[in-house]
Write an enzyme that holds these catalytic residues in place. Sequence first.
Site, PDB file in Angstrom:
ATOM      1  N   THR A 275      24.550 108.339  31.635  1.00 14.57           N
ATOM      2  CA  THR A 275      24.359 107.199  32.559  1.00 14.57           C
ATOM      3  C   THR A 275      24.097 108.201  33.713  1.00 14.57           C
ATOM      4  O   THR A 275      23.890 109.302  34.084  1.00 14.57           O
ATOM      5  CB  THR A 275      25.580 107.065  33.255  1.00 14.57           C
ATOM      6  OG1 THR A 275      26.576 105.917  32.460  1.00 14.57           O
ATOM      7  CG2 THR A 275      25.043 106.014  34.335  1.00 14.57           C
ATOM      8  N   PHE A 277      22.381 108.500  37.033  1.00 12.12           N
ATOM      9  CA  PHE A 277      22.796 108.424  38.595  1.00 12.12           C
ATOM     10  C   PHE A 277      21.729 108.445  39.576  1.00 12.12           C
ATOM     11  O   PHE A 277      21.023 110.353  39.560  1.00 12.12           O
ATOM     12  CB  PHE A 277      23.727 109.149  39.632  1.00 12.12           C
ATOM     13  CG  PHE A 277      25.443 108.144  38.545  1.00 12.12           C
ATOM     14  CD1 PHE A 277      25.577 108.773  37.231  1.00 12.12           C
ATOM     15  CD2 PHE A 277      25.909 107.713  39.215  1.00 12.12           C
ATOM     16  CE1 PHE A 277      26.844 108.745  36.396  1.00 12.12           C
ATOM     17  CE2 PHE A 277      27.003 106.721  38.247  1.00 12.12           C
ATOM     18  CZ  PHE A 277      27.195 107.211  37.149  1.00 12.12           C
TER      19      PHE A 277
HETATM   20  O1  LIG Z   1      32.926 102.375  36.505  1.00 13.96           O
HETATM   21  C1  LIG Z   1      32.777 103.289  37.174  1.00 13.96           C
HETATM   22  O2  LIG Z   1      33.609 104.227  36.665  1.00 13.96           O
HETATM   23  C2  LIG Z   1      31.521 103.657  37.366  1.00 13.96           C
HETATM   24  O3  LIG Z   1      30.897 104.301  37.884  1.00 13.96           O
HETATM   25  C3  LIG Z   1      30.172 102.838  37.273  1.00 13.96           C
HETATM   26  C4  LIG Z   1      29.854 102.931  35.487  1.00 13.96           C
HETATM   27  C5  LIG Z   1      28.629 101.781  35.639  1.00 13.96           C
HETATM   28  O4  LIG Z   1      28.407 101.416  37.023  1.00 13.96           O
HETATM   29  O5  LIG Z   1      27.451 102.715  35.170  1.00 13.96           O
HETATM   30  C6  LIG Z   1      28.956 104.412  35.568  1.00 13.96           C
HETATM   31  C7  LIG Z   1      29.002 105.371  35.013  1.00 13.96           C
HETATM   32  C8  LIG Z   1      29.159 104.564  33.214  1.00 13.96           C
HETATM   33  O6  LIG Z   1      28.011 103.857  32.843  1.00 13.96           O
HETATM   34  C9  LIG Z   1      30.093 102.971  33.609  1.00 13.96           C
HETATM   35  C10 LIG Z   1      30.253 102.661  34.932  1.00 13.96           C
END
Ligand SMILES: O=C(O)C(=O)C[C@]1(C(=O)O)C=C[C@@H](O)C=C1
Length: 441
Positions: A275, A277
């Site tokens: 992911t 950020f």
């Molecule tokens: O739910 C979490 O733990 C988050 O940090 C959010 C979140 C997102 O929004 O994509 C972040 C990383 C992962 O891809 C899954 C969820």
Amino acid sequence: MATATSNIRSPSIILFGKGTVSYQRTAAPFQIPQFPLNRPRFSALFASLHDGNNNDDGGNKVTKAVGLEELFEDSPYDVVSKDSPFHPRPLSSTQLPNSVSAGSRLRVAYQGVRGAYSEAAAEKAYPNCEAVPCDQFDAAFEAVEKWIVDRAVLPIENSLGGSIHRNYDLLLRHSLHIVGEVKLAVRHCLLANHGVRVEDLQRVLSHPQALAQCENTLTKLGLSREATDDTALAAKYVAFNKLKDTGAVASSSAAKIYGLNILAEDVQDDCDNVTRFLMLAREPIIPGVEKPFKTSIVFSLEEGPGVLFKALAVFALRQINLTKIESRPLRNQPLRASDDSNNGSNIHGRRESTECPKTSKGVCHFLASSRELSSGYYHVVNNLWIMNFPNILLTILHRRWSYCVERKVLSVDSQANQKAHCTALWRDADKYGFGSMTPCN
Ligand SMILES: O=C(O)C(=O)C[C@]1(C(=O)O)C=C[C@@H](O)C=C1
């Protein structure tokens, strides 16, 4: 065997109350000075929430989680004031006071509760920061804007699940700047209470992105899915409610924090689950001419054949590498059912500036301008790696197109080259249609 994803009433609503009501409820805990003395600026927000134990490795978390369950039973909305004394309670946008940030330790907002991947991302982006949980993305934006925190770190895209559209839209509505990015390898675990086996599970809770990233595994297990605001909240909910038929998809650190058992590790469909950020700040990075920067640009186009193609040609002709483009509906120019009847011709209608604050940095004003024909979308050219991207061009883009938000160092070239490059690029922009856009100031 149910496998569809459904959106239930989010446990976050259960846990954190209903908007302004929960704000009122938070008033009481402000008076309980359990907050560490070295963080006085947050005492009003987190008085009942910190015990300085944020870095607890979770060894004694089972007892804490189980003990807290009673607190949820009598009045769910009182949980705000009785929430774990060990964890900071997330901010909500209705709970942000107008206090001014001060102090030396960088405070970084993230969406979720402790153990969310976003918390890990915040800590990766800003080592030794004080990660501040927020219940929604909007609250994280507002926390920065109101100087409650110094930065926000929010997810923008995932290698399996795709874009996080909400944050694209919020970038437009808020005036924060992208000042960097951090990529986090996301390794999901299937969590359950102790004594619960995989075959006991009927359903699983998690963030929709996380559920999407584990689609194949969850389908194989025949589990129904329900969405929560973040992965760690799912874990917290399963633990505090001692659920026997429900698991959570979350991180191993969420398992530790909430005293859950890890039934399976790496349940994401692809081991390369990353992911991205964004790191957001009130002030932009001022780009120097000595280094190129990674840039994102937002623009909208008038309706017409090939307008997006022409706009992108501006970059292609200058050998500028675009790594992502995202098109999002313009909220103030939505598609309408009646558009079906005009055989695909232009969408007519005047855009009204209801969504965008006039003061925001150009783009909202720009998008709210009164041009009559529009494609109904705005486009984000994202991850635009521009070698020799010059200051002057950034200025022009900022004034005329919208904003340039994301900047990152790549390499070096001479200022003369940059200026030539810029002039040519801007000439192309005019030629291919950007020049006809309404200036935003
Ligand atoms: O739910 C979490 O733990 C988050 O940090 C959010 C979140 C997102 O929004 O994509 C972040 C990383 C992962 O891809 C899954 C969820």
